[in-house]
Design an enzyme around this catalytic site. Structure first.
Site, PDB file in Angstrom:
ATOM      1  N   CYS A 229      10.149  21.014  -5.718  1.00  0.00           N
ATOM      2  CA  CYS A 229      11.359  20.819  -4.724  1.00  0.00           C
ATOM      3  C   CYS A 229      10.171  19.449  -3.288  1.00  0.00           C
ATOM      4  O   CYS A 229       9.994  19.062  -3.627  1.00  0.00           O
ATOM      5  CB  CYS A 229      11.474  22.608  -4.199  1.00  0.00           C
ATOM      6  SG  CYS A 229      10.166  22.943  -3.105  1.00  0.00           S
TER       7      CYS A 229
ATOM      8  N   ASN B   7       7.959  22.395  -1.154  1.00  0.00           N
ATOM      9  CA  ASN B   7       7.070  23.165  -1.612  1.00  0.00           C
ATOM     10  C   ASN B   7       6.766  24.059  -0.462  1.00  0.00           C
ATOM     11  O   ASN B   7       5.800  24.283  -0.908  1.00  0.00           O
ATOM     12  CB  ASN B   7       6.124  22.066  -1.999  1.00  0.00           C
ATOM     13  CG  ASN B   7       4.965  23.027  -3.808  1.00  0.00           C
ATOM     14  OD1 ASN B   7       3.736  22.831  -3.439  1.00  0.00           O
ATOM     15  ND2 ASN B   7       5.080  23.751  -3.863  1.00  0.00           N
TER      16      ASN B   7
ATOM     17  N   CYS C  77       9.418  26.415  -0.367  1.00  0.00           N
ATOM     18  CA  CYS C  77      10.314  27.559  -0.628  1.00  0.00           C
ATOM     19  C   CYS C  77      10.784  27.976  -2.108  1.00  0.00           C
ATOM     20  O   CYS C  77      10.672  29.308  -2.193  1.00  0.00           O
ATOM     21  CB  CYS C  77      11.692  27.476   0.567  1.00  0.00           C
ATOM     22  SG  CYS C  77      11.669  27.031   1.749  1.00  0.00           S
ATOM     23  N   ARG C  78      11.539  27.370  -2.405  1.00  0.00           N
ATOM     24  CA  ARG C  78      11.572  27.221  -3.820  1.00  0.00           C
ATOM     25  C   ARG C  78      10.987  26.563  -4.977  1.00  0.00           C
ATOM     26  O   ARG C  78      10.327  28.388  -5.888  1.00  0.00           O
ATOM     27  CB  ARG C  78      13.379  26.394  -4.041  1.00  0.00           C
ATOM     28  CG  ARG C  78      14.520  25.822  -3.124  1.00  0.00           C
ATOM     29  CD  ARG C  78      15.699  24.976  -3.360  1.00  0.00           C
ATOM     30  NE  ARG C  78      14.974  24.191  -2.500  1.00  0.00           N
ATOM     31  CZ  ARG C  78      15.494  23.075  -2.511  1.00  0.00           C
ATOM     32  NH1 ARG C  78      16.376  23.007  -3.078  1.00  0.00           N
ATOM     33  NH2 ARG C  78      14.741  22.179  -1.745  1.00  0.00           N
ATOM     34  N   SER C  79       9.956  25.896  -5.004  1.00  0.00           N
ATOM     35  CA  SER C  79       8.883  25.478  -6.013  1.00  0.00           C
ATOM     36  C   SER C  79       7.343  26.891  -6.361  1.00  0.00           C
ATOM     37  O   SER C  79       6.952  26.798  -6.992  1.00  0.00           O
ATOM     38  CB  SER C  79       8.731  24.363  -6.088  1.00  0.00           C
ATOM     39  OG  SER C  79       8.168  23.768  -4.921  1.00  0.00           O
TER      40      SER C  79
ATOM     41  N   ASP D 229      18.841  24.847  -1.317  1.00  0.00           N
ATOM     42  CA  ASP D 229      17.298  24.579  -0.295  1.00  0.00           C
ATOM     43  C   ASP D 229      18.508  26.013   0.574  1.00  0.00           C
ATOM     44  O   ASP D 229      19.018  25.964   1.149  1.00  0.00           O
ATOM     45  CB  ASP D 229      17.732  23.909   0.141  1.00  0.00           C
ATOM     46  CG  ASP D 229      16.300  23.302   1.652  1.00  0.00           C
ATOM     47  OD1 ASP D 229      15.598  24.454   1.922  1.00  0.00           O
ATOM     48  OD2 ASP D 229      16.064  21.864   1.891  1.00  0.00           O
TER      49      ASP D 229
END
Ligand code: 4NP
Length: 146
Positions: A7, A10, A12-14, A117
């Site tokens: 993401c 690196n 939050c999402r990934s 995001d």
């Protein structure tokens, strides 16, 4: 099988995608290795965002020991698949691919949809977890049925 989740930050999402995919693949005894990276360097060396850590923990997944890193050129060789969260990540990573073999490893995690995001909206971490979990389950089905 080695899978990289990517993401922007690196944090939050990934990290969620790494934790969820590792958890699910371990549960299936697949022996897969999952990692994550970002296209932006603001948080390199930090742990995941606390909101991601808390959301994962609420689902029985510990992501607290992950450390933020940048995507690097060698990731194209090291990983079998590179899954990105949105179209910005997709463009950024595809722009770094130097050949067709590298480029074809890169796909949106959700196929034709994006993982939005959640960085600026505390309420989006749980929905993002659900989206990523669904994508990971679909992928495990797809990649193990070949
Ligand atoms: P991520 O969210 O890409 O899901 O990790 C973000 C985290 C931090 C920033 C942007 C997105 N940032 O600009 O610092």
């Amino acid at each position: 099988m080695k899978i990289l989740m990517v993401c922007l930050g690196n944090i939050c999402r990934s990290p969620l995608a790494e934790g969820i995919m590792q958890h699910l693949s371990d549960g299936e005894g697949l022996g897969w290795e999952i990692d994550s990276a970002g296209t932006g360097d603001w948080h390199v060396g930090e742990g995941p965002d606390r909101r991601s850590t808390r959301t994962a923990r609420n689902h029985g997944i510990d992501i607290s020991s992950q450390v933020c890193r940048l995507f690097r050129q060698s990731d194209f060789d090291e990983f079998d698949h590179i899954f990105v969260m949105d179209k910005y990540n997709l463009n950024d990573i595809l722009n770094m691919a130097s050949n067709h073999e590298h480029a074809q490893k890169v796909k949106l995690l959700l196929g034709d949809k994006i993982v939005p995001d959640p960085y600026h909206d505390d309420t989006q971490f749980e929905p993002v977890f659900t989206l990523i979990e669904g994508g990971c389950k679909d992928l495990i089905r797809e990649l193990t049925s070949r």
